[in-house]
Write a protein that holds these residues in place. Structure first.
Motif, mmCIF file in Angstrom:
data_model
loop_
_atom_site.group_PDB
_atom_site.id
_atom_site.type_symbol
_atom_site.label_atom_id
_atom_site.label_comp_id
_atom_site.label_asym_id
_atom_site.label_seq_id
_atom_site.Cartn_x
_atom_site.Cartn_y
_atom_site.Cartn_z
ATOM 1 N N LYS A 229 0.689 -1.460 0.072
ATOM 2 C CA LYS A 229 0.347 0.105 -0.035
ATOM 3 C C LYS A 229 0.565 1.434 0.317
ATOM 4 O O LYS A 229 0.569 2.402 -0.236
ATOM 5 N N TYR B 102 0.643 4.253 -2.910
ATOM 6 C CA TYR B 102 1.138 5.507 -2.544
ATOM 7 C C TYR B 102 1.950 6.061 -2.934
ATOM 8 O O TYR B 102 1.559 7.391 -3.962
ATOM 9 N N ASP C 251 -10.852 14.857 -4.314
ATOM 10 C CA ASP C 251 -11.469 14.559 -3.012
ATOM 11 C C ASP C 251 -10.649 15.799 -2.309
ATOM 12 O O ASP C 251 -10.451 17.227 -3.617
ATOM 13 N N ASN D 277 -4.084 9.498 6.821
ATOM 14 C CA ASN D 277 -5.139 10.727 6.661
ATOM 15 C C ASN D 277 -6.136 10.682 5.281
ATOM 16 O O ASN D 277 -7.055 10.983 5.385
ATOM 17 N N VAL D 278 -5.681 10.160 3.936
ATOM 18 C CA VAL D 278 -5.762 9.943 3.153
ATOM 19 C C VAL D 278 -6.159 8.634 2.772
ATOM 20 O O VAL D 278 -6.402 8.252 1.334
ATOM 21 N N SER D 279 -6.230 7.842 3.894
ATOM 22 C CA SER D 279 -6.275 6.343 3.616
ATOM 23 C C SER D 279 -7.155 5.680 2.497
ATOM 24 O O SER D 279 -7.792 4.798 2.067
ATOM 25 N N LYS D 280 -9.083 6.601 2.591
ATOM 26 C CA LYS D 280 -10.066 6.604 1.815
ATOM 27 C C LYS D 280 -9.965 7.484 0.698
ATOM 28 O O LYS D 280 -11.358 8.120 0.661
ATOM 29 N N ARG D 281 -9.536 8.003 0.260
ATOM 30 C CA ARG D 281 -9.449 8.686 -0.602
ATOM 31 C C ARG D 281 -10.230 8.147 -1.982
ATOM 32 O O ARG D 281 -9.534 7.099 -2.115
ATOM 33 N N LEU D 282 -10.533 9.353 -2.714
ATOM 34 C CA LEU D 282 -11.256 8.771 -3.763
ATOM 35 C C LEU D 282 -9.885 8.179 -5.381
ATOM 36 O O LEU D 282 -10.028 7.531 -5.641
ATOM 37 N N GLN E 155 -7.871 6.703 -5.983
ATOM 38 C CA GLN E 155 -6.811 5.362 -6.512
ATOM 39 C C GLN E 155 -6.046 5.450 -7.564
ATOM 40 O O GLN E 155 -7.046 4.609 -7.643
#
Length: 477
Positions: free
Chosen positions: A289, A293, A360, A371-376, A378
């Motif tokens: 991951k 990133y 985002d 803080n951006v683990s659920k970012r759009l 990806q």
């Protein structure tokens, strides 16, 4: 219970505890075993296999609406590495031998036996002559995309080819031309003899003919400073140390070593979905991951929201959608049933950015990873191999007459202001009016103004004149 019995039980408990402790330590020493993992991590940014992420939900026709045009902007399918990548990946043969030696002779690594055996059978046979060629998987990706589209939109796509009914355009690269050819085979059959002429037009490859973008983004270290900074974070340094120890090295590998291993892992899974790549075993899921990133940051600034100029690059594609759909809303019969563009990652990503898809509410940076683990944004989900944006124009007999739906990699896009993805074209036209204005939505930004060029030219002439004068004066001193 007698004292003796109690002591026997106590001794037995201690023995069991010691055995469990040794077993746990042994398992910890051996580490994660990819070969035994039934659910390995399969997201590798732009090298993700389309098979792992595309939408497989059953398509439901929209009540009282019929499709009128299918517009598609698609990246080429799975390909071989580029020439520089091929040279880098060939160097892994030496690294592979070192990893095996570390485990079997130095007993210093922590990979399981199964993963080491996979390393022993791994080979890299690609040559630079095969660079960026479309693979069999890449061919099938486009062929089956065409078959699925034809099945979903039979009314307008299930018919023989004619240039009046279908527009097919590709960039001038082997991988995009073959992707288009595979798509044509799926859409019109293996015996279809359709000539597809490549065209580097302002819709599918704006950036390559754009000196300003090349200067400000593609070749600018400043554009990718967030990537550089992330590589230097404690997170990446810790991951580098852990990976190096896991593979049995007494020193830390370089980031380029990690990058090469990651890319080999990614390519291997895109070429063969079901085969375990030993290079993926170098990483834990969390480390994969982190590497993902790095690639997300790269594309965020190269073709996404990180640089304003990328939105300008993506604008002509959005303008093409809106101009075609406007003609359809006005019942212009000259518009084809299908419009299919075959291009590259940058073109698709920049078009998504101009539309506001996968945007985002924050910037993605080197210092906000957790803080951006659920970012759009990806890229594994929005920009895998054969990523594609579909815009479907519908004519309806109830409610709004003209409607539009977007699909990204065959998932419905829940577009802002629309009803579960179904948009009023009137709403879209108002929302995007300022964006697709021909006076601003073009490729003129790619070239410095004539005034600037004249100014630069005048400055150069002034400098030359001054040098001539100084040279003349110097003669008389």
């Amino acid at each position: 219970m007698t004292l003796q019995t109690f002591q026997d039980v106590k001794i037995t408990s201690i023995i069991i505890a010691l055995f469990v402790s040794v077993l746990v330590d042994a398992q910890h020493e051996e580490g994660y075993c990819l070969a035994k993992d039934p659910e390995p991590y399969l997201r590798f940014s732009s090298k993700t296999a389309y098979e792992f992420v595309y939408g497989k939900e059953k398509y439901e026709p929209i009540p009282h609406c019929k499709p009128r045009q299918v517009w598609v902007l698609a990246r080429h399918g799975t390909r071989n590495p580029s020439r520089p990548e091929t040279r880098n990946l060939q160097s892994l043969v030496y690294v592979r031998d070192m990893i095996i030696r570390n485990h079997e002779e130095r007993h210093s690594g922590h990979l399981c036996k199964e993963d080491i055996e996979n390393f022993k059978t791994w080979q890299y046979n690609l040559t630079e002559d095969e660079h960026q060629n479309l693979t069999i998987q890449g061919w099938n990706e486009h062929k089956f995309l065409a078959l699925r589209l034809k099945s979903k939109f039979k009314e307008i796509l299930d018919m023989p080819y004619s240039p009046e009914k279908f527009t097919i355009t590709t960039t001038d690269t082997t991988r995009t031309r073959l992707s288009a050819k595979a798509f044509v085979e799926g859409m019109f059959g293996p015996d279809s003899n359709i000539e597809i002429l490549p065209a580097n037009n302002t819709i599918i490859k704006v950036y390559k003919g754009c000196p300003v973008w090349i200067e400000e983004v593609d070749t600018s270290p400043e554009a990718f400073k967030e990537v550089t900074l992330f590589k230097e974070t404690s997170l990446m340094k810790e991951a580098t140390a852990n990976i190096s120890r896991r593979l049995g090295f007494a020193y830390n590998l370089t980031f380029m070593d990690l990058h090469n291993m990651y890319m080999m892992c990614a390519y291997s899974k895109s070429w063969d979905y079901y085969k375990t790549s030993p290079w993926c075993a170098a990483f834990t899921k969390d480390e994969l991951k982190l590497m993902e990133y790095v690639r997300d940051l790269w594309y965020y600034y190269k073709s996404g929201y990180g640089m304003d100029i990328n939105l300008k690059v993506g604008c002509p594609a959005v303008r093409d959608i809106m101009e075609r759909f406007t003609r359809l809303a006005n019942n212009d019969e000259s518009e084809p049933n299908g419009v299919f563009y075959f291009t590259h990652t940058t073109a698709v990503n920049s078009a998504l950015s101009r539309l506001g898809i996968a945007k985002d509410p924050y910037m993605i940076r080197h210092d906000n990873y957790f803080n951006v683990s659920k970012r759009l944004w990806q890229t594994s989900l929005i920009g895998p191999f054969m990523s594609n944006l579909q815009a479907i124009f519908y004519k309806c007999t109830e409610g709004e007459e003209n409607r539009v739906m977007f699909f990204l990699n065959e998932h419905i896009v829940n577009y802002e202001g629309c009803d579960v993805g179904l948009c009023s074209f009137k709403y879209l036209k108002e929302k995007l009016a300022s964006i697709v204005d021909p006076s601003t939505c073009n490729n003129k930004f790619c070239f410095k103004s004539s005034a600037n060029q004249l100014s630069n030219h005048s400055f150069i002439l002034s400098v030359i004149s001054l040098l001539i004068i100084l040279k003349t004066v110097y003669r008389f001193i």
